[in-house]
Write an enzyme that holds these catalytic residues in place. Structure first.
Site, PDB file in Angstrom:
ATOM      1  N   TYR A   1     -14.189  42.127   7.052  1.00 39.63           N
ATOM      2  CA  TYR A   1     -13.177  41.816   7.177  1.00 39.63           C
ATOM      3  C   TYR A   1     -12.346  42.978   8.310  1.00 39.63           C
ATOM      4  O   TYR A   1     -11.846  42.975   9.497  1.00 39.63           O
ATOM      5  CB  TYR A   1     -12.126  41.237   6.713  1.00 39.63           C
ATOM      6  CG  TYR A   1     -10.948  41.210   6.930  1.00 39.63           C
ATOM      7  CD1 TYR A   1     -10.742  39.651   8.059  1.00 39.63           C
ATOM      8  CD2 TYR A   1      -9.746  41.938   6.432  1.00 39.63           C
ATOM      9  CE1 TYR A   1      -9.349  39.509   8.381  1.00 39.63           C
ATOM     10  CE2 TYR A   1      -8.628  41.772   6.844  1.00 39.63           C
ATOM     11  CZ  TYR A   1      -8.275  40.673   7.895  1.00 39.63           C
ATOM     12  OH  TYR A   1      -6.922  40.471   8.089  1.00 39.63           O
TER      13      TYR A   1
ATOM     14  N   ASP B   1      -6.641  27.056  19.844  1.00 41.80           N
ATOM     15  CA  ASP B   1      -7.035  27.004  18.045  1.00 41.80           C
ATOM     16  C   ASP B   1      -8.106  25.632  17.598  1.00 41.80           C
ATOM     17  O   ASP B   1      -8.301  24.772  18.365  1.00 41.80           O
ATOM     18  CB  ASP B   1      -5.571  26.556  17.258  1.00 41.80           C
ATOM     19  CG  ASP B   1      -6.446  27.427  16.201  1.00 41.80           C
ATOM     20  OD1 ASP B   1      -7.107  26.783  15.388  1.00 41.80           O
ATOM     21  OD2 ASP B   1      -5.049  27.574  15.481  1.00 41.80           O
TER      22      ASP B   1
ATOM     23  N   PHE C   1      -3.560  35.153  17.624  1.00 40.62           N
ATOM     24  CA  PHE C   1      -4.131  35.236  15.623  1.00 40.62           C
ATOM     25  C   PHE C   1      -5.350  34.962  15.661  1.00 40.62           C
ATOM     26  O   PHE C   1      -6.201  35.232  14.057  1.00 40.62           O
ATOM     27  CB  PHE C   1      -3.919  34.319  15.079  1.00 40.62           C
ATOM     28  CG  PHE C   1      -1.448  34.193  15.433  1.00 40.62           C
ATOM     29  CD1 PHE C   1      -1.309  35.227  14.124  1.00 40.62           C
ATOM     30  CD2 PHE C   1      -1.048  33.965  16.241  1.00 40.62           C
ATOM     31  CE1 PHE C   1       0.324  35.939  14.573  1.00 40.62           C
ATOM     32  CE2 PHE C   1       0.987  34.151  16.002  1.00 40.62           C
ATOM     33  CZ  PHE C   1       0.500  35.159  15.016  1.00 40.62           C
TER      34      PHE C   1
ATOM     35  N   LYS D   1     -11.571  44.480  12.304  1.00 39.59           N
ATOM     36  CA  LYS D   1     -10.094  44.485  12.742  1.00 39.59           C
ATOM     37  C   LYS D   1     -10.608  45.674  13.294  1.00 39.59           C
ATOM     38  O   LYS D   1      -9.331  46.260  15.100  1.00 39.59           O
ATOM     39  CB  LYS D   1      -8.935  44.219  11.385  1.00 39.59           C
ATOM     40  CG  LYS D   1      -8.543  42.807  11.005  1.00 39.59           C
ATOM     41  CD  LYS D   1      -8.165  42.350  12.457  1.00 39.59           C
ATOM     42  CE  LYS D   1      -7.943  40.301  11.794  1.00 39.59           C
ATOM     43  NZ  LYS D   1      -7.047  39.637  12.528  1.00 39.59           N
TER      44      LYS D   1
ATOM     45  N   SER E   1      -4.249  44.114  10.504  1.00 35.82           N
ATOM     46  CA  SER E   1      -4.348  44.278   8.927  1.00 35.82           C
ATOM     47  C   SER E   1      -4.045  45.400   8.344  1.00 35.82           C
ATOM     48  O   SER E   1      -4.569  46.494   8.941  1.00 35.82           O
ATOM     49  CB  SER E   1      -5.635  43.428   8.636  1.00 35.82           C
ATOM     50  OG  SER E   1      -5.268  43.814   7.308  1.00 35.82           O
TER      51      SER E   1
ATOM     52  N   ASN F   1      -7.940  32.511  -1.360  1.00 42.95           N
ATOM     53  CA  ASN F   1      -8.846  34.257  -1.244  1.00 42.95           C
ATOM     54  C   ASN F   1      -7.250  34.886  -2.088  1.00 42.95           C
ATOM     55  O   ASN F   1      -8.175  35.508  -1.981  1.00 42.95           O
ATOM     56  CB  ASN F   1      -9.186  34.447   0.018  1.00 42.95           C
ATOM     57  CG  ASN F   1     -10.769  33.514   0.267  1.00 42.95           C
ATOM     58  OD1 ASN F   1     -11.503  34.420  -0.193  1.00 42.95           O
ATOM     59  ND2 ASN F   1     -10.605  32.996   1.142  1.00 42.95           N
TER      60      ASN F   1
ATOM     61  N   ASN G   1       0.682  42.484   3.345  1.00 41.74           N
ATOM     62  CA  ASN G   1       0.806  40.752   2.277  1.00 41.74           C
ATOM     63  C   ASN G   1       1.878  39.460   2.471  1.00 41.74           C
ATOM     64  O   ASN G   1       2.545  39.223   1.832  1.00 41.74           O
ATOM     65  CB  ASN G   1      -0.196  41.052   1.030  1.00 41.74           C
ATOM     66  CG  ASN G   1      -0.691  42.334   0.323  1.00 41.74           C
ATOM     67  OD1 ASN G   1      -0.508  43.633   0.836  1.00 41.74           O
ATOM     68  ND2 ASN G   1      -1.617  41.726   0.099  1.00 41.74           N
TER      69      ASN G   1
END
Length: 338
Positions: A147, A30, A79, A151, A123, A196, A177
Site C-alpha cells: 500500500y 466514485d 482520494f 502511494k 500517506s 482495518n 491517522n
C-alpha cells in the site's frame, strides 16, 4: 468546480462537506467499491447543497475524461484508491492497478483537458521506519508495505510530471491517522467487514457489534507498551484539503505536506479516551506484535502551517466523542436503520 475522485469514501465525503461549506461546487466520481452513495446523501443533508455524482472507475480512461470534461472542473482532489495494508500484501497487483494505473489515467485525462491542479491523498506510510521523529517532509522515503509503495509510486509520478512541465500544481498531502466523524452524527467511518483501523474497531466493540479489541503488542518501547500514532480528526483533515485547493489556486509547485496533529497517543490512550466519551467499557485482548508494525511515529506539521495556514483544532476527546455520536446513531453504518 472541484472534481473529487473517491468522494463517497470516509475522508472524501467529509471533505465534500467542507468544500461546499467554503462555497465551492463539487462533482464526485466514485465506483462505490468501498463506499456507500448514502454518504453523499448525508453530505447534501448536512450542507443543504447539491453534489453532482458520476459513477465510474478511475481506470476507465474514456469515462474519466468524459466526466471530467462534463464537470467543468478547475481542480481535482484524488482520494480514489484501495487502502488496506494486509490486502495490499496478499494482492499487490490489484493495488498497483487501482492506485498507480488509476492515477496515471486521471493525470492523462487532466492533461488532455488542461486541468493542472491536483491535491493527492498520500500517506505517512511513505516514510517507512523512522530515522528520526517527528517525521518532517525531508525524512527519507521508504515504504514498508505494498500500500505504501503504491502511494510512493504516485508521489514519484507527480514529481516526475512536474519536472517535465512546471505549469502543473500539485499538493501531496501525507495523512497520519484519520479518525472521528462529523459532529452532527450523520457521517462517519463505515468500514466493510472487519475494520482495518483502530478507532472503528473500538467503536464497534463499544456499541456491541464486537466482543473485544485485539491489541497487537504491549511490549513496545512506549510509555504503556502499546503502539503510538498521530491521530487527526477527519474534519480537520477535510479542512486541510480545502486549504490545499485554495493554496494551489494561488501558488505553483509540487509540494509534499504532512497533515497531522504533531503529537502521539498510544492504543490504550485512545481506548481510555473512548471509554470516557462513550461511557462504555472496551475490553481488550493482548496479542503478539504484528509483523511490520512500527512502535511509534508522529508528524511535524510546521510546513502545513507555513504553506496552507492550517493546523488541527480538535483533540482526542473530540475525536472519540464524535465517533461515538456517529456509531450510536448508526450502529450498522450507512446501511442500517437511522
Amino acid at each position: 468546480m472541484i472534481f473529487v475522485t473517491g468522494g463517497a469514501g470516509y475522508i472524501g465525503s467529509h471533505t465534500c462537506v467542507e468544500l461546499l461549506n467554503a462555497g465551492m461546487d463539487v462533482t464526485v466520481f466514485d465506483n462505490f467499491a468501498n463506499s456507500q452513495i448514502e454518504a453523499l446523501d448525508r453530505v447534501q443533508l448536512i450542507t443543504g447543497k447539491t453534489v453532482r455524482v458520476i459513477a465510474g472507475d478511475i481506470r476507465d480512461g474514456d469515462a474519466l475524461r468524459s466526466a471530467l470534461a462534463d464537470s467543468g472542473a478547475t481542480a481535482v482532489i484524488h482520494f480514489a484508491g484501495l487502502k488496506a495494508v494486509g490486502e495490499s500484501e496478499s494482492d499487490p497487483l490489484r493495488y498497483y492497478d487501482n492506485n498507480v494505473v488509476g492515477t496515471m489515467r486521471l493525470l492523462e485525462a487532466m492533461k488532455a483537458l488542461d486541468i493542472k491542479q491536483l491535491v493527492f491523498s498520500s500517506s505517512a506510510t511513505v516514510y517507512g521506519v523512522p530515522q528520526f521523529l517527528p517525521y518532517t517532509e525531508k525524512h527519507p522515503l521508504s515504504a514498508t508495505n505494498t500500500y505504501g509503495q503504491t502511494k510512493l509510486a504516485v508521489e514519484n509520478m507527480l514529481r516526475d510530471l512536474y519536472r517535465s512541465d512546471e505549469t502543473w500544481r500539485f499538493a501531496i498531502l501525507r495523512y497520519f491517522n484519520p479518525v472521528g466523524a462529523h459532529p452532527s452524527g450523520r457521517m462517519g467511518e463505515d468500514p466493510q467487514g472487519v475494520p482495518n483501523n483502530l478507532m472503528p474497531y473500538v467503536a464497534q466493540v463499544a456499541v456491541g457489534r464486537r466482543e473485544f479489541l485485539n491489541v497487537w503488542g504491549n511490549d513496545y518501547p512506549t510509555p504503556d507498551g502499546t503502539g503510538v500514532r498521530d491521530y487527526i480528526h477527519v474534519v480537520d483533515l477535510a479542512l486541510g484539503h480545502v486549504k490545499a485547493v485554495q493554496y494551489l489556486a494561488r501558488s505553483a509547485g509540487c509540494n509534499a505536506i504532512n497533515l497531522g496533529a504533531g503529537v502521539g497517543h498510544s492504543v490504550l490512550d485512545l481506548v481510555r479516551a473512548f471509554e470516557l466519551a462513550s461511557g462504555k467499557a472496551v475490553p481488550v485482548k493482548i496479542g503478539p506484535r504484528r509483523a511490520g508494525d512500527l512502535d511509534a511515529y508522529w508528524a511535524d506539521p510546521a510546513l502545513a502551517r507555513e504553506l496552507l495556514g492550517w493546523s488541527v483544532e480538535r483533540g482526542v476527546d473530540a475525536m472519540c466523542a464524535d465517533t461515538w455520536n456517529w456509531q450510536k446513531n448508526n450502529p450498522n453504518g450507512y446501511k442500517g436503520v437511522n
